[in-house]
Design a protein around this motif. Structure first.
Motif, short mmCIF file in Angstrom:
data_model
loop_
_atom_site.label_atom_id
_atom_site.label_comp_id
_atom_site.label_asym_id
_atom_site.label_seq_id
_atom_site.Cartn_x
_atom_site.Cartn_y
_atom_site.Cartn_z
N VAL A 15 0.89 -1.00 -0.21
CA VAL A 15 -0.03 0.03 -0.05
C VAL A 15 1.00 1.45 0.11
CG1 VAL A 15 -1.52 1.61 1.30
CG2 VAL A 15 -2.13 -0.78 1.23
N TYR A 16 1.56 1.25 1.04
CA TYR A 16 2.83 2.76 0.56
C TYR A 16 3.28 2.95 0.09
CZ TYR A 16 6.87 5.45 2.65
OH TYR A 16 7.65 5.82 2.45
N TYR A 17 3.97 1.22 -1.03
CA TYR A 17 4.57 2.16 -2.60
C TYR A 17 3.80 2.32 -3.26
CZ TYR A 17 8.71 1.71 -0.50
OH TYR A 17 9.92 1.85 0.73
N VAL A 18 2.34 2.43 -2.84
CA VAL A 18 1.46 3.10 -4.01
C VAL A 18 0.74 4.87 -3.81
CG1 VAL A 18 -1.63 2.65 -5.66
CG2 VAL A 18 0.56 0.80 -5.00
N ILE A 19 0.72 4.36 -2.09
CA ILE A 19 0.43 5.90 -2.22
C ILE A 19 1.69 6.59 -2.14
CG2 ILE A 19 0.00 7.13 0.00
CD1 ILE A 19 -2.21 5.10 0.42
N THR A 58 3.46 7.88 -10.99
CA THR A 58 3.36 8.28 -12.77
C THR A 58 2.49 6.69 -12.85
OG1 THR A 58 5.44 9.92 -13.13
CG2 THR A 58 3.52 8.48 -14.22
N TYR A 59 3.23 5.89 -12.99
CA TYR A 59 2.41 4.27 -13.34
C TYR A 59 1.36 4.39 -12.78
CZ TYR A 59 1.72 -0.62 -15.07
OH TYR A 59 1.53 -1.71 -15.58
N VAL A 60 0.52 4.53 -11.73
CA VAL A 60 -0.42 3.97 -10.60
C VAL A 60 -1.17 5.53 -10.47
CG1 VAL A 60 0.95 2.38 -9.31
CG2 VAL A 60 0.76 4.08 -8.05
N LEU A 61 -1.18 6.04 -11.05
CA LEU A 61 -1.53 7.44 -11.28
C LEU A 61 -2.44 7.82 -12.85
CD1 LEU A 61 -0.62 10.27 -9.47
CD2 LEU A 61 -2.16 8.73 -8.49
N SER A 62 -1.67 6.94 -14.13
CA SER A 62 -1.72 7.23 -14.78
C SER A 62 -3.36 6.16 -15.36
CB SER A 62 -1.08 6.45 -15.65
OG SER A 62 -0.63 5.11 -15.60
N ALA A 120 -7.43 0.57 -10.03
CA ALA A 120 -6.58 -1.34 -9.44
C ALA A 120 -5.64 -0.61 -8.84
CB ALA A 120 -6.04 -1.74 -10.80
N TYR A 121 -5.13 0.34 -8.69
CA TYR A 121 -3.75 0.67 -8.04
C TYR A 121 -3.81 2.14 -6.26
CZ TYR A 121 -0.97 -1.79 -10.26
OH TYR A 121 -0.58 -3.19 -11.06
N TYR A 122 -4.38 3.25 -7.16
CA TYR A 122 -4.23 4.39 -6.40
C TYR A 122 -5.84 3.87 -5.03
CZ TYR A 122 -3.51 8.61 -3.69
OH TYR A 122 -3.98 9.44 -2.85
N LEU A 123 -6.42 4.11 -5.15
CA LEU A 123 -8.06 4.09 -5.11
C LEU A 123 -8.18 2.46 -4.18
CD1 LEU A 123 -10.56 5.23 -5.14
CD2 LEU A 123 -11.79 3.80 -6.36
N LYS A 124 -7.59 1.31 -5.00
CA LYS A 124 -7.49 -0.16 -4.07
C LYS A 124 -6.49 0.42 -2.82
CE LYS A 124 -7.69 -4.30 -3.62
NZ LYS A 124 -9.49 -5.00 -4.13
#
Lengths: 95, 484
Positions: free
Chosen positions: B305-309, B360-364, B370-374
């Motif tokens: 989670v941390y390595y997305v946020i 940039t990837y997880v927000l694109s 799938a990533y940021y919201l999750k």
């Protein structure tokens, strides 16, 4: 989820970072393993869970729109790589 | 002067045993002598420090002093200090002279503390070993072949080698607590919003929090008294009643309910470190506290989670470094776009670029849900784990880091191994809770930190609980060989 060369070129462009071919090859492995680690999230059921954007339940505070800072224009301009007539200079963008 | 508490230093100043100028000179000389080797400081400015010391002496002379007046404090190079070079450990800000003060710096100035210099750190606070700094790695004073931890590695080494009586740090995923553990002193990450982030160079804004680093819990209380407080300039600063963190220090821990999460003692924790932590818990038990088994079932998700946020927020925060208004600009370029691309390619180091790209990837487009919201949803689950746990206990305890200090270069080329350093600290940042590390013992002559996690705004209680331990033990007074 693996990341391929095309993905890397795309996100590097979005992030405005030059990535050499060699860097791109290294990134493919490293970002790939980080994304695999991140994908552990997908195993979790998050139906009906509210996304959390802030640790505490707070609302955005508002204040009067008044000047509170002193003028540091000249200090700020001194920090710029290139300045002319109190403006920041960048390569020409309009023909 | 070398191993005195902040209160004792204050006493010495008041009794005229030494002046602030003498005290500052003393520590500056230590920095001069040892910094070439340890590399704890990026910028030293004797003239500025001594001018502040002189001013402090006049304050003391006229009876206008408070506890920190005239005492040198090392400042992590993430805080803007007017007139001081402020690099954040990056080539990108190598030539940046801060035009204003961070609120934290302002607060230290207001009480007449002396800025001893700007300490080394992982570039933009991204790292757990201080090896990503543009200004080179920092050595762990306990053993120069080992890392001091990170990202506040310079502040950590400065405290451990007694180059400064106190320092500041910032903690986004463990950057105060992990180095405090690896270098053997006390470090506190307050509740999110307790200390202003204004003028503190942003990494991940929903997680970043500044805090004190010093030998003892009492020292940390002295520092937090100055650092904490609502700030209109930081919209995420919390309007919490001002507390005096010194008043509850001496309370008894009899009847204190200590939650021990089983997930903090599973695979990955070094066996000898585990033994030290268990011994520390038993010390608390002997002091009258009660140990309660608890569970934080989503702990294993904290790192994903941390390595997305954190990278997502970093990719946004670091978009400001474009070579236009301040900081580094590439020497040669064809047009504006080329200038951006080359400036950011050259100005940022490897780890920073990796995190910007992940963010940039997880927000694109197409990946956000799938990533940021999750990640934000699981962040909620992690936070709920703590809410449940605090119904059963007053404070949570476990290790601060999975091992003692490790060898330089050991994890440098393996980001995933490095990320695991913060496995026990990250979840408190995600939940916004206060966390602390205090020296709890030694393994092979290297310090081990015990982590305390408190409920929101329970810093006073945590400092009391830490102080009680430090009345029973003397681990926090241990210094590396040759330091004194």
């Amino acid at each position: 989820m693996s990341i391929n060369q095309k993905d890397i070129q795309k996100i590097a462009h979005l992030a405005r970072i030059n990535v050499s071919e060699e860097e791109s090859r290294i990134l493919e492995t490293k970002l790939g393993s980080i994304m695999t680690m991140i994908d552990k999230m997908q195993e979790v059921n998050t139906d009906n869970v509210e996304p959390m954007s802030h640790a505490l339940e707070v609302t955005q505070p508002l204040r009067e729109d008044v000047v509170t800072e002193k003028d540091i224009r000249s200090n700020a301009l001194e920090l710029a790589p290139e300045v002319e007539q109190s403006t920041f200079i960048v390569p020409q963008v309009i023909e | 002067m070398i191993n005195l508490s902040l209160k004792s230093l204050n006493q010495g100043l008041l009794e005229k045993k030494f002046s602030s100028v003498e005290l500052t000179q003393f520590f500056l000389e230590r920095v001069q002598k040892y910094n070439t080797d340890i590399n704890a400081f990026i910028t030293i400015d004797e003239e500025k420090s001594l001018a502040q010391a002189k001013h402090a002496d006049t304050l003391i002379q006229s009876g206008k002093q408070s506890l920190l007046t005239g005492i040198p404090v090392a400042q992590k190079d993430i805080f803007c200090a007017a007139g001081w070079r402020t690099t954040c450990g990056s080539l990108m800000l190598d030539n940046f002279i801060a035009p204003y003060n961070a609120t934290v710096i302002d607060k230290f100035n207001q009480v007449g503390a002396v800025n001893l210099g700007k300490t080394n750190m992982d570039e933009f606070a991204m790292g757990s070993s201080n090896e990503t700094s543009y200004y080179g790695p920092v050595k762990n004073p306990w053993n120069h072949d080992l890392v001091p931890g990170g990202s506040s590695g310079g502040s950590a080494a400065a405290i451990a080698a007694r180059l400064a009586p106190a320092a500041t740090g910032t903690d986004t995923g463990g950057s105060i607590r992990q180095p405090a553990s690896l270098c053997g002193f006390s470090g506190l990450k307050p509740t999110y919003g307790l200390v202003s982030r204004f003028g503190m160079i942003a990494f991940a804004s929903s997680l970043d929090q500044a805090g004190p680093m010093a030998p003892s819990a009492e020292d940390c209380a002295v520092l937090l008294n100055v650092m904490a407080g609502h700030d209109e300039k930081d919209s995420t600063s919390i309007n919490h009643d001002k507390e005096d963190y010194l008043v509850n220090l001496d309370q008894s821990v009899k009847g204190l309910r200590i939650g021990v999460p089983k997930e903090f003692f599973e695979e990955g924790l070094d066996g000898q470190v585990q033994q030290v932590i268990e011994d520390a818990l038993n010390t608390y038990k002997k002091m009258g506290a009660e140990l309660i088994d608890i569970s934080l079932p989503n702990t294993h998700l904290a790192i994903p989670v941390y390595y997305v946020i954190a990278p997502a927020e970093a990719s946004s925060n670091l978009s400001r470094y474009d070579g236009v208004r301040y900081g580094y600009r590439a020497k040669e370029y064809d047009d504006l776009m080329d200038m951006y691309f080359k400036t950011r390619q050259q100005g940022f180091g490897e780890e920073v670029k990796r995190r910007i790209l992940i963010g940039t990837y997880v927000l694109s487009a197409g990946y956000y849900d799938a990533y940021y919201l999750k990640a934000q949803k699981i962040r909620q689950l992690i936070s709920n784990d703590f809410k449940k746990a605090f119904q059963q206990c007053d404070v949570i305890m476990g290790p601060s880091a999975p091992s003692v200090a490790f060898k330089a270069n050991e994890k440098k080329s393996d980001p995933l191994a490095m990320y695991l350093q913060d496995i026990y600290t990250i979840s408190t940042n995600l939940a916004g809770l206060p966390g602390m590390s205090i020296p709890a013992g030694m393994v092979n002559n290297l310090p081990v930190g015990l982590q305390l996690i408190g409920n929101y705004f329970k810093e006073s209680q945590m400092l009391n609980v830490a102080h009680a331990f430090q009345q029973e033990t003397d681990w926090h007074q241990k210094v590396p060989k040759g330091v004194i």
